[in-house]
Design an enzyme around this catalytic site. Structure first.
Site, PDB file in Angstrom:
ATOM      1  N   ASP A 128       0.878  -1.165   0.000  1.00  0.00           N
ATOM      2  CA  ASP A 128       0.000   0.000   0.000  1.00  0.00           C
ATOM      3  C   ASP A 128       0.921   1.222   0.000  1.00  0.00           C
ATOM      4  O   ASP A 128       1.462   1.593   1.040  1.00  0.00           O
ATOM      5  CB  ASP A 128      -0.906  -0.007   1.232  1.00  0.00           C
ATOM      6  CG  ASP A 128      -1.827   1.210   1.290  1.00  0.00           C
ATOM      7  OD1 ASP A 128      -2.117   1.801   0.237  1.00  0.00           O
ATOM      8  OD2 ASP A 128      -2.251   1.563   2.405  1.00  0.00           O
ATOM      9  N   GLU A 173      -1.499  -1.431  -4.476  1.00  0.00           N
ATOM     10  CA  GLU A 173      -2.731  -0.654  -4.591  1.00  0.00           C
ATOM     11  C   GLU A 173      -2.514   0.487  -5.576  1.00  0.00           C
ATOM     12  O   GLU A 173      -1.510   1.190  -5.515  1.00  0.00           O
ATOM     13  CB  GLU A 173      -3.137  -0.116  -3.221  1.00  0.00           C
ATOM     14  CG  GLU A 173      -4.476   0.579  -3.233  1.00  0.00           C
ATOM     15  CD  GLU A 173      -4.936   0.970  -1.848  1.00  0.00           C
ATOM     16  OE1 GLU A 173      -5.168   2.164  -1.635  1.00  0.00           O
ATOM     17  OE2 GLU A 173      -5.060   0.075  -0.987  1.00  0.00           O
ATOM     18  N   HIS A 206      -2.361   0.889   6.895  1.00  0.00           N
ATOM     19  CA  HIS A 206      -1.609   0.739   5.640  1.00  0.00           C
ATOM     20  C   HIS A 206      -1.079  -0.692   5.494  1.00  0.00           C
ATOM     21  O   HIS A 206      -1.062  -1.245   4.395  1.00  0.00           O
ATOM     22  CB  HIS A 206      -0.446   1.733   5.574  1.00  0.00           C
ATOM     23  CG  HIS A 206      -0.885   3.163   5.519  1.00  0.00           C
ATOM     24  ND1 HIS A 206      -1.534   3.700   4.423  1.00  0.00           N
ATOM     25  CD2 HIS A 206      -0.802   4.153   6.425  1.00  0.00           C
ATOM     26  CE1 HIS A 206      -1.814   4.961   4.662  1.00  0.00           C
ATOM     27  NE2 HIS A 206      -1.380   5.272   5.879  1.00  0.00           N
TER      28      HIS A 206
END
Length: 165
Positions: free
Chosen positions: A13, A73, A146
């Protein structure tokens, strides 16, 4: 039985201030948690040095865990496009580190991760953390969010790859 049947997935992420990462294995259709964490950079350091620190950290994670694939992501612009620029830069150095090792990279939207982990694109951060905990059989929800999002990306990659394979 050797490790040739194990897929090791690094989920990421990306962010300039905080980059989440998570590692899991997939063997015989089962997902097994390995580790997770965050790469934190300080705002009072020049951006180029923060990006270089992220690059070095991702390289070290790759070296330590030797993933066979990765999932990251995609950018989410939201209302403030200017805040997406530092994230895009962090994402760029992360993608370069992954490509440098020849690791296949799957890119997933935030909504795809929420849908894949929780079953709903309207899921909140806490719901994602709780479902990642349940899916991976952890005692506590992974923190910070995260890292949970990174594990969520890895879970989605594992599940979609298993469907395709």
């Amino acid at each position: 039985m050797g490790n040739e049947n194990i897929r090791r997935i690094l989920g990421i992420d990306p962010g300039l201030a905080s980059t989440g990462w998570g590692v899991l294995d997939v063997k015989d259709g089962y997902i097994c948690y390995i580790d997770h964490g965050v790469i934190i950079t300080k705002p009072d350091i020049q951006r180029c040095d923060r990006l270089f620190f992220i690059l070095q950290s991702i390289r070290a994670i790759i070296e330590k865990y030797n993933p066979t694939e990765a999932a990251i992501e995609n950018l989410y612009f939201g209302k403030n496009v200017s805040s997406a620029i530092p994230v895009a830069e962090a994402r760029g150095v992360i993608c370069a580190a992954v490509a440098e090792k020849g690791i296949p990279l799957r890119e997933l939207t935030p909504n795809a991760i929420k849908k894949g982990v929780v079953g709903s694109v309207s899921a909140g951060k806490k719901q994602v953390q709780e479902m990642v905990k349940i899916i991976l059989g952890l005692e506590k929800a992974p923190k910070p969010d995260h890292a949970a999002d990174a594990l969520g990306a890895a879970i989605c990659a594992a599940n979609t790859s298993m469907l395709i394979a």
